[in-house]
Motif scaffolding. Sequence first.
Motif, PDB file in Angstrom:
ATOM      1  N   VAL A 100       5.764  69.029 -33.020  1.00 18.00           N
ATOM      2  CA  VAL A 100       6.854  69.702 -33.724  1.00 18.00           C
ATOM      3  C   VAL A 100       8.190  69.304 -33.104  1.00 18.00           C
ATOM      4  CG1 VAL A 100       7.857  71.952 -34.287  1.00 18.00           C
ATOM      5  CG2 VAL A 100       5.388  71.629 -34.393  1.00 18.00           C
ATOM      6  N   SER A 101       8.183  69.089 -31.793  1.00 16.04           N
ATOM      7  CA  SER A 101       9.394  68.672 -31.088  1.00 16.04           C
ATOM      8  C   SER A 101       9.498  67.154 -30.976  1.00 16.04           C
ATOM      9  CB  SER A 101       9.415  69.302 -29.691  1.00 16.04           C
ATOM     10  OG  SER A 101      10.563  68.911 -28.976  1.00 16.04           O
ATOM     11  N   SER A 102       8.413  66.494 -30.533  1.00 15.95           N
ATOM     12  CA  SER A 102       8.489  65.049 -30.306  1.00 15.95           C
ATOM     13  C   SER A 102       8.598  64.269 -31.621  1.00 15.95           C
ATOM     14  CB  SER A 102       7.269  64.568 -29.515  1.00 15.95           C
ATOM     15  OG  SER A 102       6.074  64.860 -30.201  1.00 15.95           O
ATOM     16  N   GLY A 103       7.989  64.761 -32.708  1.00  8.97           N
ATOM     17  CA  GLY A 103       8.139  64.102 -33.998  1.00  8.97           C
ATOM     18  C   GLY A 103       9.582  64.117 -34.473  1.00  8.97           C
ATOM     19  N   TYR A 104      10.271  65.212 -34.219  1.00  6.63           N
ATOM     20  CA  TYR A 104      11.691  65.334 -34.541  1.00  6.63           C
ATOM     21  C   TYR A 104      12.497  64.304 -33.750  1.00  6.63           C
ATOM     22  CZ  TYR A 104      16.271  67.692 -34.881  1.00  6.63           C
ATOM     23  OH  TYR A 104      17.595  67.995 -35.082  1.00  6.63           O
ATOM     24  N   LEU A 105      12.194  64.185 -32.444  1.00  7.82           N
ATOM     25  CA  LEU A 105      12.931  63.259 -31.584  1.00  7.82           C
ATOM     26  C   LEU A 105      12.708  61.813 -31.997  1.00  7.82           C
ATOM     27  CD1 LEU A 105      14.679  62.831 -29.040  1.00  7.82           C
ATOM     28  CD2 LEU A 105      12.566  62.838 -27.701  1.00  7.82           C
ATOM     29  N   PRO A 119      11.230  54.358 -31.381  1.00  3.53           N
ATOM     30  CA  PRO A 119      10.201  55.395 -31.319  1.00  3.53           C
ATOM     31  C   PRO A 119       9.091  55.089 -30.319  1.00  3.53           C
ATOM     32  CG  PRO A 119      10.706  54.864 -33.596  1.00  3.53           C
ATOM     33  CD  PRO A 119      11.368  53.826 -32.749  1.00  3.53           C
ATOM     34  N   LEU A 120       8.692  53.805 -30.211  1.00  2.00           N
ATOM     35  CA  LEU A 120       7.623  53.472 -29.276  1.00  2.00           C
ATOM     36  C   LEU A 120       8.056  53.675 -27.831  1.00  2.00           C
ATOM     37  CD1 LEU A 120       6.007  50.312 -30.940  1.00  2.00           C
ATOM     38  CD2 LEU A 120       5.022  52.602 -30.707  1.00  2.00           C
ATOM     39  N   VAL A 121       9.317  53.347 -27.529  1.00  2.00           N
ATOM     40  CA  VAL A 121       9.813  53.599 -26.168  1.00  2.00           C
ATOM     41  C   VAL A 121       9.818  55.096 -25.878  1.00  2.00           C
ATOM     42  CG1 VAL A 121      11.867  53.506 -24.710  1.00  2.00           C
ATOM     43  CG2 VAL A 121      11.158  51.481 -25.967  1.00  2.00           C
ATOM     44  N   VAL A 122      10.342  55.892 -26.816  1.00  2.00           N
ATOM     45  CA  VAL A 122      10.370  57.341 -26.631  1.00  2.00           C
ATOM     46  C   VAL A 122       8.955  57.908 -26.551  1.00  2.00           C
ATOM     47  CG1 VAL A 122      11.107  59.530 -27.637  1.00  2.00           C
ATOM     48  CG2 VAL A 122      12.616  57.551 -27.731  1.00  2.00           C
ATOM     49  N   LEU A 123       8.025  57.394 -27.398  1.00  2.00           N
ATOM     50  CA  LEU A 123       6.643  57.861 -27.381  1.00  2.00           C
ATOM     51  C   LEU A 123       5.982  57.548 -26.047  1.00  2.00           C
ATOM     52  CD1 LEU A 123       4.215  59.059 -28.874  1.00  2.00           C
ATOM     53  CD2 LEU A 123       3.712  56.762 -29.745  1.00  2.00           C
ATOM     54  N   GLY A 124       6.223  56.333 -25.531  1.00  2.00           N
ATOM     55  CA  GLY A 124       5.652  55.981 -24.230  1.00  2.00           C
ATOM     56  C   GLY A 124       6.173  56.875 -23.126  1.00  2.00           C
ATOM     57  N   MET A 125       7.476  57.174 -23.167  1.00  2.00           N
ATOM     58  CA  MET A 125       8.049  58.071 -22.168  1.00  2.00           C
ATOM     59  C   MET A 125       7.461  59.470 -22.295  1.00  2.00           C
ATOM     60  SD  MET A 125      12.066  56.961 -22.363  1.00  2.00           S
ATOM     61  CE  MET A 125      12.631  55.350 -21.834  1.00  2.00           C
ATOM     62  N   THR A 126       7.272  59.935 -23.537  1.00  2.00           N
ATOM     63  CA  THR A 126       6.720  61.270 -23.746  1.00  2.00           C
ATOM     64  C   THR A 126       5.298  61.361 -23.220  1.00  2.00           C
ATOM     65  OG1 THR A 126       8.088  61.534 -25.712  1.00  2.00           O
ATOM     66  CG2 THR A 126       6.238  63.032 -25.485  1.00  2.00           C
ATOM     67  N   ASP A 127       4.469  60.352 -23.518  1.00  2.00           N
ATOM     68  CA  ASP A 127       3.095  60.354 -23.015  1.00  2.00           C
ATOM     69  C   ASP A 127       3.062  60.236 -21.500  1.00  2.00           C
ATOM     70  OD1 ASP A 127       1.978  60.632 -25.488  1.00  2.00           O
ATOM     71  OD2 ASP A 127       1.597  58.504 -25.802  1.00  2.00           O
TER      72      ASP A 127
END
Length: 478
Positions: free
Chosen positions: A61-66, A220-228
């Motif tokens: 809900v939060s990371s999809g928005y980001l 998005p992939l950079v942000v996704l990698g950081m989030t994971d």
Amino acid sequence: MTGVETKPAAARPEISAATWRLAWVVALGAFASGLDTSLINIALKTIQDEFDTSLRVAQWVSSGYLLALAVSLPGCAWLGRRVGVGRLWLGALAAFTVISALCAMAPTMEMLIGLRVLQGLIAGLLVPAGQTILGQAVGPGKLGRVMARLGVAVVLAPAIGPFLGGLMLHSLSWRWLFLINVPIGAVALALGLRWIPHEKGTATTPLDWAGFSYIGMGLPLVVLGMTDWGSDGSPKPLPVLLPLGLGVAGLVVFVLHATRRRHPLLDMSLYRSPGYSTASVAFIFNGALTFGCALVFPLYFQMLHGNGVVETGLQMLSMGAGTGIMLPLSGRLTDRYGGGPISVLGTGCAVVATTSFSVMGADPSPALVQALLFLLGMGTGMASTPLVISAFATVPRDRLPEATAQINILARLGGALGAALFAVVLARGLLGGTRHAFHVAFQWQCGTAFAALANTLFLWLTLHRSGDGGTPQGGPHH
């Protein structure tokens, strides 16, 4: 200031009432998008329980928005030229308000996540479009004071969000955290229809779809990698390194593509200006520090001191107050002295605050903690506006849409990096106990603040050497 006279305050250009009205309307729209993010972050556990799902799913809900926000930012400049930046802002605000109401009525977690992604795509247009409106409407020597008003909304919304969200969750459903955007958005839209310029777009080149694909994949992939990376103290390498590697590759290909294309999605030639490029790097570090602190300190009060959600929100108000006080003042100081010295002063305050946290004892005085949070808020607030103005100082008026889009992309990347970094530090530090974890996190905060200070010092030197004081085109220099 190196023996060179500055203009007295009375000689600075006056700002008209119409310009202030425009600034406050734009700030209201920015406040709605910023408040939405901080409100929802505090409600993730409640939403998880409501839909009987895992926290990892609820986090989308939060990371999809980001992630969606990062995707839409690069296209903002092209859309602004195509439809007119004022019309783009009005359309984005209207859509953001409607989608907020739909989020409140979402019957399933899948529907809520999908709507949040759509909301993020719209929010990615709102703040940079507002900055462009102000940049084009405000004359020389006044942009710092006006942009500071927008900065107050952008920074204060996350500061008061945890407290307001805690109060609302105490007696209302989580759905009201979305519904609160409806009256705010409606008021801003009504005022915007009256005062925001409605100029039509101009003929422009076709959208750089190849560039959009590269950066739309990379960000998005950079942000996704950081989030994971930040979601677990000991993550598996592949889910982190694969998206990070692909994301970085996408961004590298985008830069190479943009430097060779005649009409790229984002104009990389802006970075040929030493002032713009160094301000951009400094902006990344300041964003990492700001968002990293926003992650660490609520957890500090909850995990180490056992405070509840409402009490934690109250504790965080001092940091927001420091930011709110300094943002307008930093705009005035930037108009008068330039962005270099003011950004150095701001990051210097952040260094003092973070260094104090890193060396304080296990049970510090509550008054001392609040004083240091206030100083930290002052520091980050004092640094942010001068960095934006320094970047804009070397940008022609017709290229402000590209500059605002790039600055916002750097802010999101810096913030994501800071949040992910401090999440990892905390998660791994918890293996040695809660006190140890926060002691290590404060040391990393201190290091980030020193890096921000080093970059702003380099920015000041760069602006001084180039004769560009960091004030917008034609403003007073130091």
